[in-house]
Design a protein around this motif. Structure first.
Motif: not given
Length: 299
Positions: A57-58, A100-111
């Motif tokens: 995280r650091s 175990r570390i949760r990654g940033p939420r990434v907005k799903k792009g359009l195909p």
């Protein structure tokens, strides 16, 4: 003791030669490992293998302060976790598990769909570039199954001798072992038949029909590689991948009036929400066409 440069070099060799990852992935994952080692007191494989969640995280927080966006941060986290698992293997750990570390939420792009003409040109292009005529026919048949029937690449490569000759429909086993019936266009049937006739390995009922050069099951990476070569020759963007052909199948059917429920069945989506993204794709395609055609947009 292994110095940091040697560790990064060994990681790079593992990615390029051991896993045969793409040059882009090798560069990105190697750079991520280099940044991790440079920013912390990690001098050997054991130290890298025992990096905890707080340390990770650091490191990511420092990278975010440098202006790293969500998508890039997610890729960085994925690369570092893979490096830590590799380090655990080098250090002799029996169980390999990254912190175990949760990654940033990434907005799903359009195909990004390709046009019907581009899809046809891609299929014909891989046929022309094949090392042998049967390999070219094989790659063309696979791409037409993706675009003409909307199959996932794994679904196309899983077809066996029991499925040929193809009829007007084919039963496909998709994600979660869910089966569905998919219509098969004449041009797709003809392409698969042409491949079967040319293939030096006769189809066997319980084995995949699409074979590699030495007769084993065809690897999806070989299809992606062939399509990438043709994509470059045609001047198409990097988004024109085999999976984009499935997106194109869905987008073009929706544009022709297919309802969402029918499209959901054809694609094998577990939920309608997964299919609804194509309404946004179709709207985006329509907007692009408007901008390219409207006289005010060209002024």
């Amino acid at each position: 003791m292994t110095d940091r440069a040697a560790m990064v070099a060994e990681w790079e060799a593992h990615l390029a030669l051991g896993q045969r990852r793409s040059p882009h992935t090798v560069r990105a994952y190697t750079a991520a490992a280099g940044r991790l080692l440079a920013g912390r007191t990690i001098e050997d494989w054991h130290a890298a293998a025992t990096l905890d969640a707080a340390g990770l995280r650091s490191h990511l927080a420092a990278r975010r302060q440098e202006g790293l966006g969500n998508a890039s941060a997610a890729r960085e986290l994925s690369a570092i976790k893979a490096f830590i698992r590799f380090a655990q293997g080098k250090a002799g750990f029996e169980t390999k598990s990254a912190p175990r570390i949760r990654g940033p939420r990434v907005k799903k792009g359009l195909p990004r769909p390709v046009t019907p003409d581009d899809a046809a040109n891609l299929a014909d292009g891989v046929a022309d570039l094949g090392a042998d005529s049967w390999i070219g026919a094989r790659d063309r048949a696979v791409l037409l199954l993706l675009y003409g029937a909307g199959l996932r690449i794994a679904e196309a490569l899983a077809l066996t001798g029991a499925d040929v000759p193809l009829g007007e429909t084919v039963s496909v086993t998709g994600k979660g072992s869910k089966q569905r019936i998919v219509p098969v266009l004449p041009v797709v049937r003809e392409a698969v038949d042409a491949y079967i006739r040319k293939c030096p390995f006769p189809p066997e009922r319980d084995r995949p029909i699409f074979r590699g050069e030495k007769g084993g099951p065809l690897n999806a990476g070989m299809v992606r590689k062939a399509m990438a070569q043709v994509r470059d020759l045609l001047g198409l963007p990097a988004s024109a991948t085999p999976h984009a052909l499935r997106h194109s199948f869905a987008t073009h059917l929706l544009g022709a009036g297919t309802d969402l429920r029918s499209l959901q069945e054809l694609l094998g989506h577990a939920s309608l929400g997964s299919t609804q993204i194509y309404t946004k794709v179709d709207a985006a395609t329509l907007l692009d066409s408007y901008r390219n055609a409207h006289p005010r947009e060209r002024d």
